[in-house]
Design a protein around this motif. Structure first.
Motif, PDB file in Angstrom:
ATOM      1  N   THR A 248      45.330  40.665  32.876  1.00  0.00           N
ATOM      2  CA  THR A 248      46.315  39.924  33.678  1.00  0.00           C
ATOM      3  C   THR A 248      46.795  40.773  34.843  1.00  0.00           C
ATOM      4  N   ASP A 249      46.732  40.206  36.030  1.00  0.00           N
ATOM      5  CA  ASP A 249      47.269  40.889  37.207  1.00  0.00           C
ATOM      6  C   ASP A 249      48.790  40.859  37.107  1.00  0.00           C
TER       7      ASP A 249
ATOM      8  N   VAL B 256      51.006  41.317  39.206  1.00  0.00           N
ATOM      9  CA  VAL B 256      51.675  40.770  40.394  1.00  0.00           C
ATOM     10  C   VAL B 256      51.617  39.251  40.398  1.00  0.00           C
ATOM     11  N   THR B 257      50.422  38.703  40.160  1.00  0.00           N
ATOM     12  CA  THR B 257      50.255  37.242  40.236  1.00  0.00           C
ATOM     13  C   THR B 257      50.363  36.548  38.888  1.00  0.00           C
ATOM     14  N   GLY B 258      50.197  37.317  37.824  1.00  0.00           N
ATOM     15  CA  GLY B 258      50.168  36.720  36.494  1.00  0.00           C
ATOM     16  C   GLY B 258      48.867  36.016  36.186  1.00  0.00           C
ATOM     17  N   GLU B 259      47.902  36.096  37.105  1.00  0.00           N
ATOM     18  CA  GLU B 259      46.614  35.435  36.942  1.00  0.00           C
ATOM     19  C   GLU B 259      45.584  36.420  36.369  1.00  0.00           C
TER      20      GLU B 259
ATOM     21  N   VAL C 194      42.359  38.684  36.171  1.00  0.00           N
ATOM     22  CA  VAL C 194      41.632  39.438  37.186  1.00  0.00           C
ATOM     23  C   VAL C 194      40.465  40.144  36.507  1.00  0.00           C
TER      24      VAL C 194
ATOM     25  N   ARG D 182      39.246  46.917  40.379  1.00  0.00           N
ATOM     26  CA  ARG D 182      39.092  45.467  40.537  1.00  0.00           C
ATOM     27  C   ARG D 182      37.650  45.180  40.925  1.00  0.00           C
TER      28      ARG D 182
ATOM     29  N   HIS E 103      42.823  49.568  40.123  1.00  0.00           N
ATOM     30  CA  HIS E 103      43.788  48.608  39.576  1.00  0.00           C
ATOM     31  C   HIS E 103      44.823  49.396  38.787  1.00  0.00           C
TER      32      HIS E 103
END
Length: 678
Positions: free
Chosen positions: A37-38, A40-43, A45, A69, A98
């Motif tokens: 999970t990123d 920053v974005t919560g998405e 990666v 990344r 990352h």
């Protein structure tokens, strides 16, 4: 919390790195791709976990991984400027990282990130490198593996090699890996288990193919006179040669040594083709970065005398340095790093064994292990074909690569005593143990010498593994025992630089109660013992031609006339004058000789615990438990002297700050006016 993909990677790496048939120490790298999970974005990666620069697969931990990344790393394909600017890509990897922490990305990162497989292993197995360095390696790869493993011609590690392997993986969907010419192997898989299985299959298949199809005697027959000497004679010869060889190998900078007399080494040195093959040098970059491009090999039989061998080694060393300078001059360009030293790191002596060198014991030991790898590689390649390492020009491009130079420059500044080999007597307890501990903490290799071998070994184990310290038995009053302990020192670490005459005992008796046996025992251990240790060590120090230090732990009693200790104080005065005599005699060889005069050191002292403390307490009319306080109160500073205070003095006397000081006695007594030096 460790990502599952990273956890699987670490476990796989540790298994692969634990077996030397798979890869050499600190050799190779592994990777895994997965999602996290990123923050920053919560998405989700996509990430690449890959073993970073340096470190060892067998002991890899999460902090040894670089995390990148995957989208950014693969985007570098569009900006890759070509092989002429290859080195720029390592710096570009930093912009793909990352998170924070972790290891720096290595030059092999592209190989792992660009290959379309979830898991990738790059290893340096002897069997695989044997095929990689064979003259017809491409044909042998097809014969041994069919179409499951693809040959990749030699290319220096980097981004382009990653692109090449990625293309091979795409064009050969049936393949599980490749042989990298002159280098090693790479394997891959959709799962961690599959990648590991494919790696092991390549290694085992290569070994089996060599065993089945290889010639029985690839190194030729045995040279008469070059066979291994009997073990006792072999070790005695090694001890006789070691100081001189270490001095030669340390012409440019001080080196620690390691001695190996394994069957692999001895059999190779006895073979007819050993000189010819050794001259070709090693091939795998991991190997020659530790061993230099080739070793120095003695061309005399084991039956030659020590004097003949030493004279020839000096001649060969001069020739080796000229040859290495010629190699550097032939391939260096205007922007090449300066020559790093022209001394050999591997010295081979037929019938005796191999001496390997490095800035510290671990580096020296690993260099020797790498040359054993090289022997195994040469055997495999010659058994199947002809050993054909990469050219000297390519070796130079690796050895003096700007990225390798940058890695060296990032290494921490060495400690004051790094590269120095210390021999401390009576070092299992008290003052001696404190001295050994301090010297080891300052980077020295330490030999803990004590009458009790078990206690010596236990004390050495507390300092670290055998790359830091060893324990030896030493009755300093026995000349043969002392020589055996010095021989053990030079075989363990290559030589000797620093001697501390600390062993002692004390009999607290007035004149009329002191027996002849008391007198003889006291003088045998300290006066005679210090003489024997200094004599045996001085021979090695002089042969090395590297200077050195001899320290005597004397006593304030060498100048202070206290009651009821005639034997003890007289022998301490003997030691004090030995300092002056040896300072004059050994100075021409760059050996400094100094002494330390402590007051009574009660804490941790074997002497005080053995009865001296009780006797001195009775003499002064105090409780034994208060003896340290009593000694402190009669000093100017009113402070008790403890073992670490004496160790501090040894550190200062043997460090760089007092490099022009010899024949000195330093009081460590909190100030005893009656013991002031005059």
């Amino acid at each position: 919390m460790t990502n599952p993909a990273a956890a699987d990677l670490i476990a796989r790496s540790n298994r692969l790195g634990a077996d030397p048939k798979n890869t050499n120490y600190a050799g190779g790298n592994t990777s895994a791709k997965g999602t996290d999970t990123d923050p920053v974005t919560g998405e989700p990666v996509e990430l690449l976990w890959v073993k970073g620069s340096g470190g060892d697969l067998g002991t890899l931990e999460e902090r040894g991984l670089a995390v990148l990344r995957l989208d950014r790393m693969r985007a570098l394909v569009d900006t890759y400027p070509g092989v002429d600017r290859e080195d720029e890509m390592v710096a570009a990897f930093d912009y793909c990282l990352h998170g924070k922490g972790g290891a720096a990305p290595s030059i092999d990162t592209a190989m792992h990130g660009l290959v379309d497989a979830a898991h990738v292993d790059h290893l340096h197995p002897d069997a695989g490198i044997a095929i990689a360095t064979a003259a017809d390696g491409e044909e042998l790869t097809a014969k041994a593996f069919g179409d499951k493993v693809v040959w990749v011609p030699w290319r220096r590690p980097g981004f382009q090699l990653g692109l090449d392997i990625a293309e091979i993986k795409t064009q050969n969907p049936q393949a599980v890996g490749c042989i990298l010419g002159g280098h090693g192997i790479t394997a891959w898989g959709d799962t961690s288990e599959e990648s590991e299985a494919n790696s092991l299959w390549i290694i085992d298949t290569a070994a089996a193919y060599i065993a089945e199809h290889g010639a029985e005697a690839p190194f030729g027959g045995v040279r008469s006179g070059f066979e291994a000497l009997p073990e006792a004679e072999r070790h005695a010869r090694a001890a006789a040669l070691a100081p001189t060889i270490r001095g030669l190998a340390s012409t440019d900078r001080p080196m620690v040594g390691h001695y190996t007399d394994s069957d692999v080494v001895l059999d190779f040195l006895a073979a007819e083709r050993a000189p010819e093959l050794a001259a070709l040098g090693t091939s795998c970059p991991d190997h020659f970065l530790r061993t230099k491009v080739k070793p120095m090999i003695l061309d005399l039989p084991a039956t030659a005398s020590v004097e003949e061998q030493l004279a020839r080694l000096r001649e060969l060393h001069a020739e080796y340095r000229d040859d290495y300078r010629a190699y550097y001059d032939a391939h260096a360009t205007e922007d090449s790093p300066a020559i790093r030293g022209a001394d050999p790191l591997i010295v081979l002596v037929p019938g005796v064994g191999m001496f390997s060198y490095g800035a510290n014991k671990q580096t020296a030991r690993v260099a020797g292990e790498f040359y054993v790898n090289a022997i195994n590689v040469m055997r495999g390649a010659e058994a199947l074909s002809t050993y054909t390492p990469i050219s000297d020009a390519e070796k130079f491009r690796i050895e003096y690569w700007a990225l390798e130079e940058a890695k060296l420059q990032r290494m921490p500044k060495p400690k004051t005593h790094q590269g120095r080999i210390a021999f401390v007597t009576g070092a299992a307890s008290g003052i001696g143990k404190a001295i050994a501990t301090r010297l080891a903490a300052e980077g020295a290799c330490v030999v803990v010498a004590d009458l009790d071998l078990g206690k010596a070994q236990s004390a050495a184990a507390e300092l670290g593994g055998t790359d830091v310290a060893i324990g030896v038995a030493a009755n300093v009053a026995d000349a043969e025992g002392v020589q055996a302990a010095i021989d053990a020192t030079v075989l363990a670490f290559g030589g000797i630089d620093l001697v501390v005459n600390n062993a002692g005992l004390s009999l607290s008796k007035p004149l009329l109660e002191t027996t002849e046996q008391d007198w003889d025992l006291q003088h045998d251990v300290m006066a005679k013992g210090s003489f024997l240790v200094s004599k045996a060590a001085a021979k090695a120090l002089v042969e090395q031609q590297m200077g050195g230090d001899v320290i005597y732990i004397s006593s304030k009693n060498s100048v202070f006339a206290g009651p009821n200790n005639i034997a003890y104080s007289a022998t301490k005065a003997d030691q004090a004058h030995q300092v002056r005599l040896l300072a004059v005699e050994l100075g021409e060889h760059g050996v400094r000789v100094n002494g330390i005069n402590p007051d009574g050191v009660v804490r941790g002292s074997g002497i005080f615990a053995a009865g001296w403390g009780a006797n001195r307490a009775a003499t002064y009319g105090v409780e034994e438990k208060d003896l340290g306080k009593f000694y402190a109160q009669r000093t100017i500073l009113k402070r008790e002297v403890v073992p670490e205070n004496v160790a501090d003095a040894v550190y200062v006397l043997t460090g760089p700050e007092l490099s022009r000081t010899t024949g000195l006695h330093i009081p460590v007594d909190s100030g005893v006016a009656a013991a002031f030096l005059r």
